[in-house]
Design a protein around this motif. Structure first.
Motif, PDB file in Angstrom:
ATOM      1  N   PHE A 126      51.535  45.336  41.052  1.00  0.00           N
ATOM      2  CA  PHE A 126      52.245  44.923  42.257  1.00  0.00           C
ATOM      3  C   PHE A 126      51.991  45.946  43.353  1.00  0.00           C
ATOM      4  N   GLY A 127      52.349  45.577  44.578  1.00  0.00           N
ATOM      5  CA  GLY A 127      52.179  46.488  45.697  1.00  0.00           C
ATOM      6  C   GLY A 127      53.327  46.358  46.674  1.00  0.00           C
ATOM      7  N   LYS A 128      53.518  47.410  47.458  1.00  0.00           N
ATOM      8  CA  LYS A 128      54.475  47.368  48.565  1.00  0.00           C
ATOM      9  C   LYS A 128      53.811  48.013  49.771  1.00  0.00           C
ATOM     10  N   PHE A 129      53.868  47.305  50.904  1.00  0.00           N
ATOM     11  CA  PHE A 129      53.222  47.786  52.114  1.00  0.00           C
ATOM     12  C   PHE A 129      54.233  48.464  53.032  1.00  0.00           C
ATOM     13  N   ASP A 130      53.913  49.688  53.418  1.00  0.00           N
ATOM     14  CA  ASP A 130      54.755  50.427  54.356  1.00  0.00           C
ATOM     15  C   ASP A 130      53.970  51.649  54.809  1.00  0.00           C
ATOM     16  N   ASN A 131      54.311  52.179  55.978  1.00  0.00           N
ATOM     17  CA  ASN A 131      53.726  53.447  56.379  1.00  0.00           C
ATOM     18  C   ASN A 131      54.082  54.489  55.323  1.00  0.00           C
ATOM     19  N   PHE A 132      53.113  55.276  54.919  1.00  0.00           N
ATOM     20  CA  PHE A 132      53.320  56.171  53.787  1.00  0.00           C
ATOM     21  C   PHE A 132      54.516  57.096  53.986  1.00  0.00           C
ATOM     22  N   PHE A 133      54.691  57.634  55.195  1.00  0.00           N
ATOM     23  CA  PHE A 133      55.754  58.593  55.416  1.00  0.00           C
ATOM     24  C   PHE A 133      57.131  57.937  55.524  1.00  0.00           C
TER      25      PHE A 133
ATOM     26  N   LYS B  75      32.325  45.975  26.581  1.00  0.00           N
ATOM     27  CA  LYS B  75      31.983  45.840  27.990  1.00  0.00           C
ATOM     28  C   LYS B  75      33.220  46.065  28.865  1.00  0.00           C
ATOM     29  N   VAL B  76      32.998  46.507  30.091  1.00  0.00           N
ATOM     30  CA  VAL B  76      34.090  46.711  31.041  1.00  0.00           C
ATOM     31  C   VAL B  76      33.694  46.103  32.386  1.00  0.00           C
ATOM     32  N   MET B  77      34.565  45.248  32.910  1.00  0.00           N
ATOM     33  CA  MET B  77      34.346  44.636  34.219  1.00  0.00           C
ATOM     34  C   MET B  77      35.561  44.879  35.098  1.00  0.00           C
ATOM     35  N   THR B  78      35.320  45.195  36.348  1.00  0.00           N
ATOM     36  CA  THR B  78      36.401  45.341  37.325  1.00  0.00           C
ATOM     37  C   THR B  78      36.393  44.141  38.256  1.00  0.00           C
ATOM     38  N   VAL B  79      37.562  43.577  38.510  1.00  0.00           N
ATOM     39  CA  VAL B  79      37.705  42.467  39.459  1.00  0.00           C
ATOM     40  C   VAL B  79      38.464  42.996  40.669  1.00  0.00           C
ATOM     41  N   ASN B  80      37.851  42.868  41.839  1.00  0.00           N
ATOM     42  CA  ASN B  80      38.445  43.376  43.071  1.00  0.00           C
ATOM     43  C   ASN B  80      38.631  42.237  44.066  1.00  0.00           C
ATOM     44  N   PRO B  81      39.757  41.547  43.984  1.00  0.00           N
ATOM     45  CA  PRO B  81      40.000  40.457  44.928  1.00  0.00           C
ATOM     46  C   PRO B  81      40.597  40.960  46.235  1.00  0.00           C
ATOM     47  N   GLY B  82      40.375  40.176  47.280  1.00  0.00           N
ATOM     48  CA  GLY B  82      41.109  40.376  48.518  1.00  0.00           C
ATOM     49  C   GLY B  82      42.454  39.694  48.371  1.00  0.00           C
ATOM     50  N   PRO B  83      43.099  39.291  49.465  1.00  0.00           N
ATOM     51  CA  PRO B  83      44.404  38.630  49.377  1.00  0.00           C
ATOM     52  C   PRO B  83      44.325  37.295  48.633  1.00  0.00           C
ATOM     53  N   VAL B  84      45.331  37.026  47.817  1.00  0.00           N
ATOM     54  CA  VAL B  84      45.368  35.828  46.980  1.00  0.00           C
ATOM     55  C   VAL B  84      46.685  35.094  47.217  1.00  0.00           C
ATOM     56  N   TYR B  85      46.637  33.770  47.206  1.00  0.00           N
ATOM     57  CA  TYR B  85      47.864  32.965  47.367  1.00  0.00           C
ATOM     58  C   TYR B  85      48.716  33.081  46.108  1.00  0.00           C
ATOM     59  N   THR B  86      49.533  34.127  46.020  1.00  0.00           N
ATOM     60  CA  THR B  86      50.456  34.312  44.897  1.00  0.00           C
ATOM     61  C   THR B  86      51.766  34.847  45.454  1.00  0.00           C
ATOM     62  N   ASN B  87      52.705  35.145  44.549  1.00  0.00           N
ATOM     63  CA  ASN B  87      53.971  35.724  44.997  1.00  0.00           C
ATOM     64  C   ASN B  87      53.859  37.226  45.249  1.00  0.00           C
ATOM     65  N   PHE B  88      52.639  37.763  45.182  1.00  0.00           N
ATOM     66  CA  PHE B  88      52.410  39.180  45.450  1.00  0.00           C
ATOM     67  C   PHE B  88      53.020  39.603  46.782  1.00  0.00           C
ATOM     68  N   PHE B  89      52.829  38.765  47.811  1.00  0.00           N
ATOM     69  CA  PHE B  89      53.280  39.135  49.146  1.00  0.00           C
ATOM     70  C   PHE B  89      54.798  39.020  49.309  1.00  0.00           C
ATOM     71  N   ASN B  90      55.458  38.340  48.386  1.00  0.00           N
ATOM     72  CA  ASN B  90      56.923  38.295  48.437  1.00  0.00           C
ATOM     73  C   ASN B  90      57.511  39.694  48.264  1.00  0.00           C
ATOM     74  N   ILE B  91      56.799  40.520  47.489  1.00  0.00           N
ATOM     75  CA  ILE B  91      57.221  41.906  47.273  1.00  0.00           C
ATOM     76  C   ILE B  91      56.513  42.842  48.242  1.00  0.00           C
ATOM     77  N   ALA B  92      55.197  42.650  48.394  1.00  0.00           N
ATOM     78  CA  ALA B  92      54.391  43.590  49.172  1.00  0.00           C
ATOM     79  C   ALA B  92      54.734  43.582  50.650  1.00  0.00           C
ATOM     80  N   ASP B  93      54.980  42.389  51.205  1.00  0.00           N
ATOM     81  CA  ASP B  93      55.164  42.279  52.657  1.00  0.00           C
ATOM     82  C   ASP B  93      56.227  41.235  52.957  1.00  0.00           C
ATOM     83  N   LYS B  94      57.471  41.672  52.991  1.00  0.00           N
ATOM     84  CA  LYS B  94      58.578  40.734  53.159  1.00  0.00           C
ATOM     85  C   LYS B  94      58.602  40.084  54.537  1.00  0.00           C
TER      86      LYS B  94
END
Length: 264
Positions: A95-102, A181-200
């Motif tokens: 999960f993520g939360k967006f805010d100015n670091f300070f 094997k190891v694979m990394t998946v690096n998506p940009g923004p996705v239509y999920t509930n991620f932004f409900n927490i990250a960017d209210k």
């Protein structure tokens, strides 16, 4: 595509919603035995019922908070009592939360690293040892384009995803002798509930709508690369190109990020 994963065991963290849920159902649709991990047991049971209808195979539910090492260890012990091998581990919890670091809450920063990085590493260590003994397997870790291209208000989240990317790169080298094997998946923004927490505020989701990915499309691409030597999957292509350009022209990349990608 039907039954291409029959007799394969796929373990998915963060399986209760978003990309994790979509990968679980896509895997089940191809006949896999799936193991679903996330905090919400009721939601996992609902997805398990869908997966059973799709696969005709067994589905296991392991409610787990990926930010708590004791729950991770207990779930792993349960896992090895239920199955005798793991073919694919998909670490999609995060999960993520967006805010100015300070202005950010350091408790949120700690939680982000606990789930996004430390929980992922701890569980990968447990399952990876199993794969070493098997002498086969694949680990798929979810990073983010945010771990490659900096934007404002995402210092902690971007740092956590950059850590996942570099962890995966080193892990790939260490596990290569064991046919894991190891694979990394690096998506940009996705239509999920991620932004409900990250960017209210909802502003960021609106501003990046042109780059938004569908979780089912991401899942199809991820499952498509099960069992392959694919190192990294960056989505969408426009942001994947932006990440490459940033490395080549960092000063220009900073300017574009401030003007375009940092509108949170």
């Amino acid at each position: 595509m039907v039954d291409t994963l029959r007799n394969k065991v796929v373990v998915i963290t963060g399986a209760s919603s978003g990309i994790g849920r979509s990968i679980a159902l896509e895997s089940a649709g191809r006949g896999a035995t799936v193991v679903l991990m996330a905090r919400r047991k009721e939601r996992l049971e609902e997805i398990a019922a869908e997966a059973r209808e799709l696969s005709g195979s067994e589905v296991f539910v392991l409610p787990t908070d990926m930010g708590k090492s004791d729950e991770i260890e207990a779930s792993f012990k349960k896992l090895v009592s239920l199955i005798d091998h793991v073919d694919v581990l998909v670490n999609a919890a995060g999960f993520g939360k967006f805010d100015n670091f300070f202005e950010s809450d350091m408790a949120d920063v700690t939680s982000m690293f606990q789930v996004n990085v430390l929980g992922l590493m701890y569980f990968t260590r447990l399952v990876g040892r199993l794969m070493i003994d098997q002498k086969h397997g694949q680990i798929i870790n979810f990073g983010s384009i945010a771990g490659k291209v900096p934007t404002t208000k995402s210092a902690a989240y971007s740092a956590s995803k950059a850590a996942v990317i570099q962890f995966s790169n080193v892990l790939r080298l260490e596990l290569k002798p064991f046919n894991v094997k190891v694979m990394t998946v690096n998506p940009g923004p996705v239509y999920t509930n991620f932004f409900n927490i990250a960017d209210k505020t909802g502003h960021y989701a609106e501003n990046v709508s042109a780059f938004m990915l569908d979780p089912d499309d991401v899942a199809w691409q991820v499952v498509h690369f099960f069992g392959t030597d694919k190192r990294e999957l960056n989505l969408p292509l426009s942001l994947a190109a932006a990440a490459k350009l940033y490395n080549l022209f960092p000063s220009l990349g900073d300017y574009i990020s401030l003007k375009v990608a940092s509108r949170k």
